[in-house]
Scaffold this motif. Sequence first.
Motif, PDB file in Angstrom:
ATOM      1  N   ILE A   1      50.490 108.670  44.139  1.00 28.22           N
ATOM      2  CA  ILE A   1      49.216 108.062  43.729  1.00 28.22           C
ATOM      3  C   ILE A   1      49.427 106.551  43.782  1.00 28.22           C
ATOM      4  O   ILE A   1      50.433 106.048  43.267  1.00 28.22           O
ATOM      5  N   SER A   2      48.512 105.858  44.431  1.00 26.11           N
ATOM      6  CA  SER A   2      48.654 104.399  44.469  1.00 26.11           C
ATOM      7  C   SER A   2      47.345 103.739  44.047  1.00 26.11           C
ATOM      8  O   SER A   2      46.293 104.382  44.027  1.00 26.11           O
ATOM      9  N   ASP A   3      47.429 102.477  43.705  1.00 25.35           N
ATOM     10  CA  ASP A   3      46.298 101.621  43.353  1.00 25.35           C
ATOM     11  C   ASP A   3      45.612 102.025  42.046  1.00 25.35           C
ATOM     12  O   ASP A   3      45.606 101.259  41.096  1.00 25.35           O
ATOM     13  N   ARG A   4      45.024 103.207  41.982  1.00 28.73           N
ATOM     14  CA  ARG A   4      44.300 103.627  40.770  1.00 28.73           C
ATOM     15  C   ARG A   4      44.996 104.843  40.157  1.00 28.73           C
ATOM     16  O   ARG A   4      45.261 105.813  40.862  1.00 28.73           O
ATOM     17  N   GLN A   5      45.222 104.788  38.851  1.00 37.44           N
ATOM     18  CA  GLN A   5      45.964 105.858  38.195  1.00 37.44           C
ATOM     19  C   GLN A   5      45.137 107.099  37.925  1.00 37.44           C
ATOM     20  O   GLN A   5      43.904 107.045  37.895  1.00 37.44           O
ATOM     21  N   LEU A   6      45.828 108.206  37.725  1.00 36.95           N
ATOM     22  CA  LEU A   6      45.182 109.465  37.349  1.00 36.95           C
ATOM     23  C   LEU A   6      45.817 109.986  36.069  1.00 36.95           C
ATOM     24  O   LEU A   6      47.031 109.905  35.911  1.00 36.95           O
ATOM     25  N   SER A   7      44.975 110.559  35.194  1.00 36.64           N
ATOM     26  CA  SER A   7      45.510 111.222  34.010  1.00 36.64           C
ATOM     27  C   SER A   7      45.752 112.684  34.346  1.00 36.64           C
ATOM     28  O   SER A   7      44.926 113.548  34.030  1.00 36.64           O
ATOM     29  N   VAL A   8      46.833 112.969  35.022  1.00 36.79           N
ATOM     30  CA  VAL A   8      47.174 114.342  35.400  1.00 36.79           C
ATOM     31  C   VAL A   8      48.614 114.605  34.982  1.00 36.79           C
ATOM     32  O   VAL A   8      49.385 113.659  34.803  1.00 36.79           O
ATOM     33  N   PRO A   9      48.983 115.893  34.832  1.00 32.66           N
ATOM     34  CA  PRO A   9      50.379 116.176  34.468  1.00 32.66           C
ATOM     35  C   PRO A   9      51.352 115.575  35.479  1.00 32.66           C
ATOM     36  O   PRO A   9      51.086 115.549  36.683  1.00 32.66           O
TER      37      PRO A   9
END
Length: 358
Positions: A154-162
């Motif tokens: 994942i780059s640039d924008r984060q994700l709230s995932v496990p």
Amino acid sequence: MKHRMIVAGLAGLAALSLVGCSVGSEVDDATSTGVPDTSDPSASTDASTGTDSGYTLTPKDLDGDGLITVGFAQVGAESGWRTANTDSYKEYFVEENGFKLVFADANQDADKQKQDVRDLISQGVELIDLAPVTDSGWEPVLQEAKDAGIPLIISDRQLSVPEDLYLTYFGGDMRAEGDRVVDWIKSYAADQGITDPINVVHLQGTMGSSAQKGRSEALSVGAPANDWNVVYEQTGEFTQAKGQEVMESFLQQGKDFNVIYSENDDMTYGAIDALVAHGLDPKDYIIASFDGNKSAVQMVVDGTIDVIGECDPLLGPQVGELIKQAAAGETIAKITYSTEGLIDSTNAADKVTTAFGS
Ligand code: GYE
């Protein structure tokens, strides 16, 4: 409040509020939500690793062509930052660096982007780099990539995932960026002895993107803490045209304001155009922006924009380095934040020479 009141003492103040502007990156630890603790934006802590997070896929040249084929699921082409980001991938992910690039442009459409990633999976790319338009609904797609044995960054924008759904995150710490800008405005107003109410116009980025969420959260916490009024809040979708449009509709309401907090440079350009079209002088307002495109930094030199929360778009080579490390079996950090600081009148003349874009 008039901007022209605000001159004395700026250099000292800005020197205090500036944080890490050097080139490079810092690592932070991952949390189970993927949302970092930003209580101290300048702090860095030990990195946790891809392996510790239960994610075991590593980049490999599966088809034996001597290259790693990277599928890049890009957000779109909405801003100067985005163009610089795309260029940095296209320039870096080439054969002489050991890569092939398959580029997918989501055109800022979160649903299309999920399909883009599924297409990259079925094409059998050897690694996926996802710059997510928005941060919801990704778990099934990430699981599909994992099930297909394709490592995903994942780059640039984060994700709230496990954490066991992706190899690593590389990009900005959006909340910390916002906190820096909020602190700068607070110090600047205090230093100038401004006693008028602080009335903020808030131009938001693409709703649901981590870039918008982090920068907006900083203001939604910072405004009540400092007794500021947010007099207008509207998304300009990170584009100049929409930034101008929403600023114009605010100006038609005839409300008082003295600060513009705009979540990227492109919307800031649009807002400034709207001010000028209404016969207002942008220099009479405190204007805070994000990113650091060359033209925006030049506007700090000229005194039109007051502060920019830096955000580095030149991620291609930095992500490429991480891929090479992971492919070589090295442990890489679960989250790596770009090194970012602030641009204001104290450093803009230096920064403009190396700023990205046009
Ligand atoms: O600030 C904005 C772009 O996700 C950090 O997206 C990125 C943001 C950037 O459109 O200009």
